[in-house]
Design an enzyme around this catalytic site. Structure first.
Site, short mmCIF file in Angstrom:
data_model
loop_
_atom_site.label_atom_id
_atom_site.label_comp_id
_atom_site.label_asym_id
_atom_site.label_seq_id
_atom_site.Cartn_x
_atom_site.Cartn_y
_atom_site.Cartn_z
N HIS A 48 0.86 -1.20 0.00
CA HIS A 48 0.00 0.00 0.00
C HIS A 48 0.89 1.24 0.00
CE1 HIS A 48 -3.70 -2.25 0.55
NE2 HIS A 48 -3.21 -2.87 1.59
N ARG A 73 7.68 -5.48 2.91
CA ARG A 73 6.42 -6.18 2.61
C ARG A 73 6.21 -6.18 1.11
NH1 ARG A 73 0.47 -5.00 5.18
NH2 ARG A 73 0.65 -2.96 4.17
N ASP A 87 17.51 -9.97 -3.45
CA ASP A 87 18.76 -9.58 -4.12
C ASP A 87 19.17 -8.15 -3.74
OD1 ASP A 87 18.99 -12.03 -5.29
OD2 ASP A 87 18.55 -11.38 -7.34
N GLU A 151 -4.87 -12.20 7.63
CA GLU A 151 -5.76 -11.03 7.65
C GLU A 151 -7.10 -11.32 7.01
OE1 GLU A 151 -3.70 -7.71 5.86
OE2 GLU A 151 -2.76 -8.95 4.33
N ASP A 177 -7.46 -5.51 7.32
CA ASP A 177 -8.09 -6.41 6.36
C ASP A 177 -8.94 -7.47 7.06
OD1 ASP A 177 -7.51 -5.93 3.47
OD2 ASP A 177 -5.47 -5.79 4.23
C1 3PY Z 1 -3.80 -4.92 7.96
O1 3PY Z 1 -4.11 -4.64 9.12
O2 3PY Z 1 -4.61 -5.29 7.11
C2 3PY Z 1 -2.41 -4.81 7.52
O3 3PY Z 1 -2.11 -5.17 6.43
C3 3PY Z 1 -1.38 -4.24 8.43
O4 3PY Z 1 -1.64 -4.27 9.70
MG MG Z 2 -3.67 -5.69 5.22
#
Ligand code: 3PY
Ligand code: MG
Length: 261
Positions: A48, A73, A87, A151, A177
């Site tokens: 994001h 991430r 890499d 999530e 999420d």
């Molecule tokens: C979420 O909460 O969905 C995340 O990706 C990070 O905490």
């Molecule tokens: Mg998330």
């Protein structure tokens, strides 16, 4: 030249608590500032955030000079993205939205050279000190930390299977999420979401698997730190800047205007 010791992984496996924040603004200067503030880790987000390869390399370089660990991430469970971040010198990865043990196993395999995995091989990368580190292929894996993010409700249902996959070093619960997946989009502090998260952390503790979390709510962060969650993100770069800037202008405009002279 030797492979860098992954301090974050060492502390995680020792269940030492580490606090961090999510960095989303793709700014090496901001990362340099934040990495000097005392956080144990900074997550460089590409899921994001506008960060692409060049920004990730610059941010890894900025952080390398400071006593703070980088976690990257990837935008998704993608072998090609992961190969490029490794890499570039990323040693800790947080995979978003892992829902099954098979996905977790794939996440691990992207970080292992054949025959143990599917990582493409090059010895001239930043990770291998541009060819100066002759031991890189043999030592890389030990210093790579695989973190998976649960999530969704489906991920929660498969929590034990995911957390038990060989090579998974830690499991992170993503409340934003997860709240959406449970029908509470925008309300990560909804009692049903919090109780699902409580349950997930208790199950991870039973398994002895290190756990991670992110919340922008300080009370909630303190509660999870007190519970012993091993790596807690306590803010994002945007939340710190937005709250600081908005709070300042709100205070200044609310103050009575002082008379001059
Ligand atoms: C979420 O909460 O969905 C995340 O990706 C990070 O905490
Ligand atoms: Mg998330």
């Amino acid at each position: 030249m030797d492979t860098r010791i992954n301090q974050f992984k060492q502390a995680l496996l020792a269940h030492k608590q580490q606090l961090g924040l999510f960095s989303t603004l793709a700014s090496p200067n901001l990362v340099e500032l934040l990495a000097g503030c005392g956080f144990d880790w900074l997550l460089l987000d590409t899921e994001h955030s506008p960060s692409d390869m060049p920004e990730i390399v610059s941010q890894l370089q900025a952080i390398a000079a400071l006593p703070c660990s980088a976690i990257v991430r990837p935008a998704w469970l993608d072998m090609v993205l992961v190969k490029r971040y490794l890499d570039a010198g990323a040693q800790s990865l947080l995979y978003p939205c892992i829902q099954t043990a098979d996905e977790a196993a794939a996440a691990v395999s992207f970080t292992r050279y054949p025959p143990r995995g599917v990582r493409g091989v090059s010895g001239s990368t930043r990770a291998a000190s541009y060819g100066l580190n002759n031991n890189y292929f043999r030592t890389a894996e030990d210093q790579i930390c695989v973190l998976v993010q649960i999530e969704t409700q489906r991920g929660l249902n498969n929590l034990e299977a995911i957390a038990s996959v060989d090579g998974v070093d830690g499991v992170f619960i993503g409340p934003t999420d997860l709240a959406a997946s449970m029908g509470h989009i925008g309300d990560a502090l909804h009692p049903e979401v919090l109780s699902a998260i409580d349950d997930a952390f208790a199950r991870l503790r039973d398994l002895g698997v290190p756990a991670g979390y992110l919340t922008l709510n300080e009370q909630e962060a303190s509660r999870r730190i007190a519970q012993g969650v091993e790596f807690v993100g306590v803010a994002t770069d945007t939340s710190i800047i937005m709250r600081g800037a908005k709070g300042l202008i709100d205070r200044m405009t609310a103050a009575p205007v002082a008379a001059h002279g």
